[in-house]
Design an enzyme around this catalytic site. Structure first.
Site, short mmCIF file in Angstrom:
data_model
loop_
_atom_site.label_atom_id
_atom_site.label_comp_id
_atom_site.label_asym_id
_atom_site.label_seq_id
_atom_site.Cartn_x
_atom_site.Cartn_y
_atom_site.Cartn_z
N SER A 226 0.84 -1.21 0.00
CA SER A 226 0.00 0.00 0.00
C SER A 226 0.88 1.27 0.00
O SER A 226 2.06 1.23 0.39
CB SER A 226 -0.91 -0.01 1.23
OG SER A 226 -0.10 -0.04 2.39
N CYS A 281 -3.94 -4.68 -7.65
CA CYS A 281 -3.43 -3.32 -7.79
C CYS A 281 -3.72 -2.77 -9.17
O CYS A 281 -3.64 -1.57 -9.39
CB CYS A 281 -1.94 -3.30 -7.54
SG CYS A 281 -1.06 -4.30 -8.74
P1 NAD Z 1 0.49 -3.60 3.00
O1 NAD Z 1 1.17 -2.35 2.62
O2 NAD Z 1 -0.39 -3.59 4.19
O3 NAD Z 1 1.58 -4.76 3.28
C1 NAD Z 1 2.62 -5.04 2.36
C2 NAD Z 1 3.80 -5.60 3.12
O4 NAD Z 1 4.28 -4.62 4.06
C3 NAD Z 1 3.48 -6.86 3.93
O5 NAD Z 1 4.55 -7.77 3.81
C4 NAD Z 1 3.34 -6.34 5.35
O6 NAD Z 1 3.71 -7.29 6.32
C5 NAD Z 1 4.30 -5.16 5.38
N1 NAD Z 1 3.84 -4.09 6.30
C6 NAD Z 1 2.56 -3.78 6.63
N2 NAD Z 1 2.55 -2.75 7.51
C7 NAD Z 1 3.83 -2.40 7.73
C8 NAD Z 1 4.46 -1.39 8.54
N3 NAD Z 1 3.75 -0.54 9.28
N4 NAD Z 1 5.80 -1.31 8.51
C9 NAD Z 1 6.55 -2.17 7.77
N5 NAD Z 1 6.00 -3.15 6.99
C10 NAD Z 1 4.66 -3.26 6.96
O7 NAD Z 1 -0.30 -4.12 1.70
P2 NAD Z 1 -1.29 -5.34 1.58
O8 NAD Z 1 -2.57 -4.99 2.27
O9 NAD Z 1 -0.61 -6.60 1.91
O10 NAD Z 1 -1.51 -5.34 -0.01
C11 NAD Z 1 -2.47 -4.54 -0.65
C12 NAD Z 1 -1.86 -3.26 -1.17
O11 NAD Z 1 -0.77 -3.54 -2.04
C13 NAD Z 1 -2.83 -2.43 -1.99
O12 NAD Z 1 -2.66 -1.08 -1.65
C14 NAD Z 1 -2.39 -2.68 -3.42
O13 NAD Z 1 -2.71 -1.67 -4.35
C15 NAD Z 1 -0.93 -2.80 -3.24
N6 NAD Z 1 -0.32 -3.50 -4.36
C16 NAD Z 1 0.38 -2.77 -5.26
C17 NAD Z 1 0.93 -3.38 -6.36
C18 NAD Z 1 1.69 -2.59 -7.38
O14 NAD Z 1 2.27 -3.20 -8.24
N7 NAD Z 1 1.71 -1.28 -7.32
C19 NAD Z 1 0.80 -4.77 -6.52
C20 NAD Z 1 0.11 -5.49 -5.56
C21 NAD Z 1 -0.44 -4.84 -4.47
#
Ligand code: NAD
Length: 499
Positions: A226, A281
């Site tokens: 995200s 995404c």
């Molecule tokens: P997220 O950001 O919550 O988590 C992603 C990763 O970050 C996970 O491994 C998680 O454990 C880690 N994380 C979460 N909170 C954290 C923190 N406070 N500090 C450090 N690490 C942390 O995302 P999600 O809910 O797993 O996935 C969905 C999101 O990913 C959506 O926003 C989607 O659009 C995005 N996404 C983007 C793409 C792209 O190519 N741009 C592709 C797939 C998903």
């Protein structure tokens, strides 16, 4: 209950931090698995394993690397069904969609199998008298990948096959919500002959991630997730001197011009908005209907959306599965429940939906909101669920302005029969990936994937040529072998010039 452990130094390693997290089957709501959460010390152990493996993998021949990669590709191909089943059990997406994810991940392994040509350097001979110049690219060392829940196999495969083929060693921190697929990929890679420690998987939360971001032996970080976390990753890891590519969230717009084939546009909008329950995404989450197309398009989308079958991902009849967690389901529902009060017309409301026999699953039906104001929450936020918002514009210019005002710039699409308008859109739209009559323009493996603005922090897209550049650094070697017959050059304090 099953427990998912770390994968360090070529073997399964039980967590010692005393912390773990639940993994839920989204279709039943039941916790089926626990996953170990790594402490900073356990992350250090994984980085140390990767660092030690780099001493030999970093100097291994291209022939050795590609032969392991080809064997990995064959094993992946053989285990598609098994990996897809793991994805469905923890993510909830329908089996065909999970198989599609594995296939798109395999495309990047294909690219990594051809690393010999990607890493070919350049040589200019005789740039000056008896002087040659060679440009080469070398691996970085230990690199880390942090990945989201929505593609538990494909997104890790956007990263580690290419990084490893380039000669790096890798530490992956997959999503704690659906961790099993990544461990299975690591096991298959080991079975293919990958030396111990070249690919390591540590599970966990912010503790594990933050240790990777600051670890002095991690040279680069690839992140997908995200936007707020992508921003944190980019800021923290670059602050620690690392190379970073951090892909964030999205709000992908589809601009439909009045001359478009509205049946094709409606089919595309429904597939792209509600596929994988909108947890992609590259999902289309906003349609901008231009001119007279609006009413007819909304009617066609509604008619198609009402026919979608929702159910467990394991049921072949299901076209859409549940959402990842109960909390996420409730958050998605709140956007629909609050939409009318913020000025939208609610055409379809999926909030009351459930599946008989699976009442504790994270279900929500398809929602469609029309005439959505640009200052409403349903438009401004990335909802990441099966909610499609429709906005109206009078002209192409007005529609384009709406798309370009979004802080996100991941993917976008235009639907039209007008080649001139499509060409203008390609050049004028502010997004990293553009589709012309293609709703989810995810680039093939040999082109790169990445967005603009708040959808990507860093300079490099993932995979393709950008991926190879991200996982290597350039070196330019200038060589002179004087002929014994040459007169000595003598001392010259002037700035060296070529003759
Ligand atoms: P997220 O950001 O919550 O988590 C992603 C990763 O970050 C996970 O491994 C998680 O454990 C880690 N994380 C979460 N909170 C954290 C923190 N406070 N500090 C450090 N690490 C942390 O995302 P999600 O809910 O797993 O996935 C969905 C999101 O990913 C959506 O926003 C989607 O659009 C995005 N996404 C983007 C793409 C792209 O190519 N741009 C592709 C797939 C998903």
């Amino acid at each position: 209950m099953k427990t998912v452990h770390h994968w360090i130094g070529g073997k399964s390693v039980e967590g010692t931090s005393g912390h773990s997290g639940p993994v839920t089957d989204p279709a039943t709501g039941a916790v089926t698995t626990r996953v170990d959460f790594a402490s900073a010390d356990e992350v250090d152990t994984a980085v140390a394993a990767a660092r030690s493996a780099y001493a030999t993998w970093g100097t291994s021949s291209l022939a050795q690397r590609t032969s392991v990669m080809f064997r990995f590709r064959a094993l992946l191909d053989e285990h598609r069904e098994e990996i897809a089943a793991l994805i469905t059990a923890e993510h909830g997406k329908v089996h065909s969609d999970a198989l599609g994810e594995v296939a798109r991940g395999l495309e990047i392994v294909d690219l990594a199998c051809g690393i010999t040509t990607q890493l070919k350097g350049e040589l200019s001979t005789e740039v000056s008298s008896r002087v040659d110049v060679a440009s080469i690219r070398q691996s970085l060392g230990v690199v880390a990948g942090i990945t989201p829940f929505n593609f538990p196999a494909m997104v890790p495969m956007w990263m580690f096959p290419l990084a490893i083929a380039c000669g790096n060693t890798f530490v992956l921190k997959p999503s704690e919500k659906d961790p099993s697929a990544s461990v299975r990929l690591a096991e298959l890679f080991a079975e293919a002959g990958l030396p111990d420690g070249v690919l390591n998987v540590v599970h966990g939360d912010k503790v594990a991630v933050d240790r990777l971001l600051e670890h002095p032996d991690v040279a680069a970080v690839s992140f997908v997730g995200s936007t707020p976390i992508a921003r944190h990753i980019h800021r923290t890891a670059t602050g620690h001197g690392k190379r970073v590519q951090a892909l964030g969230g999205a709000k992908n717009h589809m601009l439909v011009l009045p001359d478009a084939d509205l049946d094709a546009a409606a089919d595309a909008a429904v597939s792209a908005a509600y596929g994988s329950a909108g947890e992609r995404c590259m999902a289309i989450s906003a349609v901008v209907a231009v001119g007279a197309s609006g009413d007819a398009l909304v009617a066609k989308i509604k008619e198609r959306a009402e026919r979608i079958t929702i159910g467990p991902g394991t049921d072949p009849a299901s076209e859409m599965g549940p959402l990842i967690t109960k909390a996420h389901r409730d958050k998605v529902a709140s956007y629909v429940s609050g939409a009318a009060a913020q000025g939208s017309e609610v055409v379809l409301d999926g909030t009351g939906f459930t599946v008989e026999g699976y009442e504790d699953g994270h279900w929500i039906g398809l929602s469609l909101l029309d005439k959505v104001p640009t200052d409403s929450d349903a438009y401004r936020d990335e909802i990441f669920g099966p909610v499609l918002v429709v906005l109206r514009a009078e002209t192409y210019e007005e529609g384009l302005a709406i798309v370009n005002a979004s802080p996100y710039g991941n993917g976008t699409a235009i639907f039209t029969r007008d080649g001139g308008a499509a060409r203008r859109f390609q050049l004028e739209v502010e997004a990293g990936m553009v589709g012309v009559n293609v709703p989810i323009p995810v680039p093939v493996g040999y082109h790169s994937f990445g967005g603009w603005k708040d959808s990507l922090f860093g300079d490099h897209h993932v995979y393709g040529n950008d991926g190879v550049h991200f996982y290597t650094r350039g070196k330019v070697v200038t060589t002179r072998w004087p002929d014994p017959a040459d007169a000595p050059a003598g001392v010259d304090l002037g700035f060296p010039s070529n003759r």
